[in-house]
Design a protein around this motif. Structure first.
Motif, mmCIF file in Angstrom:
data_model
loop_
_atom_site.group_PDB
_atom_site.id
_atom_site.type_symbol
_atom_site.label_atom_id
_atom_site.label_comp_id
_atom_site.label_asym_id
_atom_site.label_seq_id
_atom_site.Cartn_x
_atom_site.Cartn_y
_atom_site.Cartn_z
ATOM 1 N N THR A 407 28.052 43.590 37.522
ATOM 2 C CA THR A 407 27.798 42.204 37.948
ATOM 3 C C THR A 407 26.304 41.960 38.140
ATOM 4 O OG1 THR A 407 28.196 42.859 40.249
ATOM 5 C CG2 THR A 407 30.047 41.891 39.029
ATOM 6 N N TRP A 408 25.560 42.969 38.566
ATOM 7 C CA TRP A 408 24.100 42.829 38.688
ATOM 8 C C TRP A 408 23.483 42.603 37.314
ATOM 9 C CZ3 TRP A 408 21.368 46.202 42.913
ATOM 10 C CH2 TRP A 408 22.093 46.130 44.109
ATOM 11 N N ALA A 409 23.976 43.344 36.328
ATOM 12 C CA ALA A 409 23.450 43.188 34.964
ATOM 13 C C ALA A 409 23.718 41.769 34.458
ATOM 14 C CB ALA A 409 24.096 44.204 34.024
ATOM 15 N N TYR A 410 24.922 41.252 34.717
ATOM 16 C CA TYR A 410 25.229 39.875 34.328
ATOM 17 C C TYR A 410 24.265 38.891 34.998
ATOM 18 C CZ TYR A 410 29.749 40.855 32.056
ATOM 19 O OH TYR A 410 30.736 41.273 31.205
ATOM 20 N N ALA A 411 24.080 39.029 36.291
ATOM 21 C CA ALA A 411 23.278 38.070 37.054
ATOM 22 C C ALA A 411 21.810 38.108 36.641
ATOM 23 C CB ALA A 411 23.411 38.353 38.550
ATOM 24 N N PHE A 412 21.232 39.298 36.615
ATOM 25 C CA PHE A 412 19.796 39.400 36.338
ATOM 26 C C PHE A 412 19.470 39.027 34.892
ATOM 27 C CE2 PHE A 412 19.739 42.912 39.767
ATOM 28 C CZ PHE A 412 19.655 41.962 40.771
ATOM 29 N N SER A 413 20.341 39.427 33.944
ATOM 30 C CA SER A 413 20.075 39.083 32.540
ATOM 31 C C SER A 413 20.227 37.581 32.315
ATOM 32 C CB SER A 413 20.995 39.869 31.608
ATOM 33 O OG SER A 413 22.359 39.532 31.819
ATOM 34 N N THR A 414 21.169 36.952 33.034
ATOM 35 C CA THR A 414 21.319 35.500 32.942
ATOM 36 C C THR A 414 20.049 34.801 33.404
ATOM 37 O OG1 THR A 414 23.706 35.614 33.322
ATOM 38 C CG2 THR A 414 22.641 33.505 33.762
ATOM 39 N N LEU A 415 19.488 35.271 34.504
ATOM 40 C CA LEU A 415 18.330 34.610 35.093
ATOM 41 C C LEU A 415 17.064 34.825 34.260
ATOM 42 C CD1 LEU A 415 19.151 35.340 38.824
ATOM 43 C CD2 LEU A 415 19.103 33.101 37.725
#
Length: 545
Positions: A407-415
């Motif tokens: 979920t961290w990878a999803y969030a940070f890559s989105t941003l």
């Protein structure tokens, strides 16, 4: 007619000092308030078809997300597997070396047939790679695709030439959004093709064939929709005069230097050790060649590849640096993030694409708002600087990602995808508005070549950081077996190695943000000037006469 020739001659040979090193001076030469220009269906249709050429150049990189599957399918030995980096770099190298050459020639000879022929070469290259049964054949196809992309990136200047200066950010936002949308589509299709492969023939092949279809459609579309006036630099010269004025020495020196430099970077740490004679010799030749090229362009010729009129403001060299570092972020991350996902989360091609998608989607849909903001405010520096530091923050936070923090990878890559939407669109427009419009082809292709150079250097540096850290944790023997797909990745040690890669990315992007602080505004250049009018009227008649 004689007066027209005299005027254009003055523009062509205008000394850099007479441009007063200012955006205002450029604007005074190019603004045309006395001849209002109305956009129509010809321009909108051309914008869409020219954007397809930009799509081709971007879409060709989606096959790089399946490199591991390509190697597993056709590699016959460790020596074959060691050539894997050339699958991506073969494309980048030719785009980098040939881009400025095609850009300079297109400013004089016209851009249409560079686009059409480039797209047709892309069809051939994609078919060769798709039908390959050896790593070297895949690389050969990608070399042709690199030449094709060098022709296709001329579209970036075409798109801006057919629009009034003030609407260029909007047009580039649309074009980059189209390109990014196809990248998302191509990434998922490549993954789906790999997953659907049950016969062992290599589903990745259809990713190349799909790209070949898009190249073919683009060639036809541009041929029937794009009919620009002859470029200003060639408007009153015969072909012989134009060809005799080409900077052949600069072309050969630049291309040879880039080739030598990239060969050395690709060999280093994989084919040969970094301190081997082969690597040292190629890197030295490349660096010396670039220095000689710079000296030749600075003191021997005024209208070479690095035409002195491009340096009419400080923006041009600064933005080239910005584009180079941005290439490390955009192209480097596109290739390496997919590999990190493979190492930490999943070896399922479709799931890799799903995990990549938040980054790809935000970087896609952010392009149009970025262009709209620049067009509305006629300002870009604050937006660009903010986006670069934003990317630095969230790429740095990507270093905290582990195999149990998806979920961290999803969030940070989105941003940080939001930030890359700005860095993809704004520098290209700002660069084009910082140079004389009749040199926009040269400027745009040099900037794209700088992105490609940054991508190659970034992939090389980031891969070296990862390999060195991973080998330090698991030992050189196991690391070598893992690199050649002969042993599984040790997940715990791999995520520790990726930590250092993301820290390096974040630091480089932060440096880029500092450099962007020194850019100058381009508000005076965001006027009604149209460099290449497609709509019938007085502006087009004047450019055709």
């Amino acid at each position: 007619m004689d007066e027209d020739k005299h005027e254009i001659s003055q523009v062509e040979h205008h000394d850099v000092h007479n441009l007063q090193h200012s955006i205002t001076a450029l604007a005074e030469q190019e603004d045309e308030p006395q001849t209002p220009y109305q956009l129509g269906w010809k321009t909108i249709l051309a914008l869409l078809t020219l954007s397809m050429a930009n799509v081709c150049a971007a879409l060709s990189n989606t096959t790089n997300t399946t490199i591991k599957f390509q190697v597993a399918s056709v590699a016959r030995s460790q020596a074959d597997a060691a050539l894997a980096s050339w699958i991506a770099n073969g494309n980048f190298l030719l785009t980098l070396a040939m881009g400025p050459v095609f850009g300079s020639l297109s400013d004089r000879l016209g851009k249409k047939w560079f686009l059409v022929c480039g797209a047709l070469i892309g069809v051939v290259g994609s078919c060769i790679s798709g039908s390959a049964d050896k790593i070297t054949h895949i690389i050969a196809g990608n070399v042709l695709t690199g030449i094709a992309n060098a022709g296709c990136i001329v579209s970036i200047s075409c798109i801006q030439e057919i629009m009034p200066n003030k609407l260029r950010p909007w047009a580039m936002g649309v074009s980059q959004a189209m390109a990014s949308s196809f990248v998302v589509l191509g990434t998922f299709l490549a993954a789906a093709f790999v997953r659907a492969d049950t016969g062992g023939a290599g589903g990745w092949r259809w990713a190349y064939y799909f790209n070949g279809i898009i190249y073919g459609v683009t060639a036809v579309a541009i041929a029937v929709t794009y009919f620009p006036p002859r470029p200003l630099l060639g408007r009153h010269h015969v072909l012989k005069e134009i060809i005799s004025g080409v900077d052949y020495i600069g072309i050969l020196t630049l291309s040879g230097s880039f080739a030598s430099l990239i060969v050395g970077l690709t060999w280093g740490g994989s084919t040969y050790a970094w301190d081997s004679p082969q690597v040292i010799a190629t890197l030295t030749c490349g660096c010396v060649g670039l220095v000689l090229f710079g000296l030749y362009e600075a003191f021997v010729v005024k209208e070479g590849i690095l035409d002195h009129r491009l340096f009419s403001t400080v923006n041009f060299p600064i933005l080239l640096f910005v584009c180079t570092i941005d290439g490390m972020l955009l192209l480097g991350v596109n290739v390496l993030y997919a590999q990190e996902i493979f190492d930490l989360f999943s070896q399922n091609a479709v799931r890799i694409a799903v995990i990549l998608s938040p980054y790809l989607i935000t970087s896609t849909f952010g392009c149009i708002p970025a262009g709209w903001i620049m067009a509305s405010t006629r300002s870009y520096r604050g937006l660009l600087v903010g986006a670069l530091f934003w990317c630095s923050l969230f790429t740095g936070l990507m270093s905290l990602v582990t195999s149990d923090r998806l979920t961290w990878a999803y969030a940070f890559s989105t941003l940080f995808g939001i930030g890359t939407a700005v860095t993809t669109t704004i520098p290209i427009v700002a660069l084009a508005l910082s140079v004389p419009s009749f040199l926009i082809g040269t400027a745009a292709t040099i900037s794209v070549s700088c992105r490609a150079l940054g991508g190659i250097i970034g992939i090389t540096i980031f891969t070296a950081i990862y390999n060195n850290q991973y080998a330090a944790y698991v030992g050189p023997e196991l690391a070598a077996l893992t690199a050649n797909n002969l042993a599984p990745v040790v997940v715990a040690e791999s995520q520790r190695a990726w930590h250092y890669v993301w820290i390096a990315v974040a630091c480089l992007v932060a440096v880029n943000g500092v450099a962007a602080c020194f850019l100058k505004g381009v508000k005076p250049m965001m006027n009604e000037h149209v460099e290449s009018a497609l709509e019938s009227g007085k502006v087009r008649e004047a450019q055709l006469s």
